[in-house]
Design a protein around this motif. Structure first.
Motif, mmCIF file in Angstrom:
data_model
loop_
_atom_site.group_PDB
_atom_site.id
_atom_site.type_symbol
_atom_site.label_atom_id
_atom_site.label_comp_id
_atom_site.label_asym_id
_atom_site.label_seq_id
_atom_site.Cartn_x
_atom_site.Cartn_y
_atom_site.Cartn_z
ATOM 1 N N PRO A 1 25.212 -3.265 13.352
ATOM 2 C CA PRO A 1 26.211 -3.658 12.348
ATOM 3 C C PRO A 1 26.132 -2.760 11.118
ATOM 4 N N ARG A 2 27.278 -2.456 10.552
ATOM 5 C CA ARG A 2 27.357 -1.616 9.364
ATOM 6 C C ARG A 2 27.157 -2.480 8.121
ATOM 7 N N GLY A 3 26.796 -1.827 7.037
ATOM 8 C CA GLY A 3 26.697 -2.527 5.773
ATOM 9 C C GLY A 3 28.050 -3.058 5.340
ATOM 10 N N CYS A 4 29.078 -2.325 5.641
ATOM 11 C CA CYS A 4 30.450 -2.755 5.403
ATOM 12 C C CYS A 4 31.347 -2.040 6.399
ATOM 13 N N GLU A 5 32.430 -2.643 6.720
ATOM 14 C CA GLU A 5 33.361 -2.044 7.669
ATOM 15 C C GLU A 5 34.227 -1.001 6.969
ATOM 16 N N LEU A 6 34.522 0.075 7.656
ATOM 17 C CA LEU A 6 35.412 1.088 7.107
ATOM 18 C C LEU A 6 36.841 0.558 7.150
ATOM 19 N N PRO A 7 37.647 0.891 6.153
ATOM 20 C CA PRO A 7 39.003 0.351 6.114
ATOM 21 C C PRO A 7 39.935 1.039 7.100
ATOM 22 N N ALA A 8 41.005 0.332 7.414
ATOM 23 C CA ALA A 8 42.105 0.901 8.192
ATOM 24 C C ALA A 8 43.315 0.947 7.269
ATOM 25 N N VAL B 1 42.875 1.846 -3.381
ATOM 26 C CA VAL B 1 41.552 1.836 -4.003
ATOM 27 C C VAL B 1 40.813 0.574 -3.587
ATOM 28 N N THR B 2 39.517 0.720 -3.283
ATOM 29 C CA THR B 2 38.654 -0.439 -3.050
ATOM 30 C C THR B 2 37.544 -0.412 -4.088
ATOM 31 N N LYS B 3 37.030 -1.575 -4.416
ATOM 32 C CA LYS B 3 35.917 -1.693 -5.359
ATOM 33 C C LYS B 3 34.800 -2.472 -4.698
ATOM 34 N N HIS B 4 33.563 -2.032 -4.927
ATOM 35 C CA HIS B 4 32.400 -2.667 -4.330
ATOM 36 C C HIS B 4 31.325 -2.868 -5.381
ATOM 37 N N ALA B 5 30.732 -4.044 -5.368
ATOM 38 C CA ALA B 5 29.619 -4.346 -6.260
ATOM 39 C C ALA B 5 28.321 -3.967 -5.558
ATOM 40 N N VAL B 6 27.452 -3.274 -6.267
ATOM 41 C CA VAL B 6 26.173 -2.838 -5.729
ATOM 42 C C VAL B 6 25.104 -3.799 -6.210
ATOM 43 N N LYS B 7 24.317 -4.293 -5.279
ATOM 44 C CA LYS B 7 23.213 -5.200 -5.650
ATOM 45 C C LYS B 7 22.008 -4.368 -6.031
ATOM 46 N N ALA C 1 36.012 8.189 2.096
ATOM 47 C CA ALA C 1 36.858 8.072 0.910
ATOM 48 C C ALA C 1 37.131 9.472 0.340
ATOM 49 N N GLU C 2 38.291 9.622 -0.268
ATOM 50 C CA GLU C 2 38.653 10.905 -0.878
ATOM 51 C C GLU C 2 37.880 11.131 -2.165
ATOM 52 N N ALA C 3 37.628 10.056 -2.916
ATOM 53 C CA ALA C 3 36.892 10.162 -4.171
ATOM 54 C C ALA C 3 36.200 8.837 -4.452
ATOM 55 N N SER C 4 35.189 8.883 -5.298
ATOM 56 C CA SER C 4 34.501 7.664 -5.722
ATOM 57 C C SER C 4 34.126 7.806 -7.189
ATOM 58 N N ASN D 1 27.130 -1.492 -11.917
ATOM 59 C CA ASN D 1 26.976 -1.998 -10.552
ATOM 60 C C ASN D 1 28.292 -2.086 -9.770
ATOM 61 N N VAL D 2 29.368 -1.440 -10.223
ATOM 62 C CA VAL D 2 30.641 -1.459 -9.509
ATOM 63 C C VAL D 2 31.088 -0.027 -9.228
ATOM 64 N N ILE D 3 31.380 0.247 -7.951
ATOM 65 C CA ILE D 3 31.848 1.568 -7.529
ATOM 66 C C ILE D 3 33.263 1.427 -6.981
ATOM 67 N N SER D 4 34.129 2.354 -7.351
ATOM 68 C CA SER D 4 35.513 2.377 -6.898
ATOM 69 C C SER D 4 35.690 3.548 -5.934
ATOM 70 N N TYR D 5 36.402 3.306 -4.829
ATOM 71 C CA TYR D 5 36.663 4.353 -3.837
ATOM 72 C C TYR D 5 38.164 4.553 -3.685
ATOM 73 N N LEU D 6 38.607 5.812 -3.657
ATOM 74 C CA LEU D 6 40.005 6.158 -3.412
ATOM 75 C C LEU D 6 40.137 6.580 -1.956
ATOM 76 N N TRP D 7 40.997 5.878 -1.218
ATOM 77 C CA TRP D 7 41.245 6.178 0.193
ATOM 78 C C TRP D 7 42.656 6.715 0.335
#
Length: 71
Positions: A17-24, A60-66, A35-38, A44-50
């Motif tokens: 299992p992955r830490g998170c699933e890749l988007p479609a 754009v997706t946003k993920h909180a890092v623990k 991702a094209e950019a991050s 503790n918040v990272i933004s990804y441009l897809w």
């Protein structure tokens, strides 16, 4: 001379299992690999441009890092 046949299973093991699933892509449903950019938005918040290579749709997706501590 006797003959031996080997039967290989058609069942493939599930990948780990992955830490998170890749988007479609929400428009054409093509899978996205990277991702094209991050960017760090806060500590503790990272933004990804897809951007979809197939249809060009971007989002754009946003993920909180623990945080964790090592002993």
């Amino acid at each position: 001379m006797p003959a031996f046949a080997e039967f290989l299973s058609t069942n493939t093991p599930r990948p780990a299992p992955r830490g998170c699933e890749l988007p479609a892509c929400p428009v054409c449903a093509d899978s996205m690999i990277a991702a094209e950019a991050s960017a760090y938005l806060t500590e503790n918040v990272i933004s990804y441009l897809w951007t979809c290579d197939t249809c060009g749709y971007g989002f754009v997706t946003k993920h909180a890092v623990k945080r964790f501590a090592c002993n």
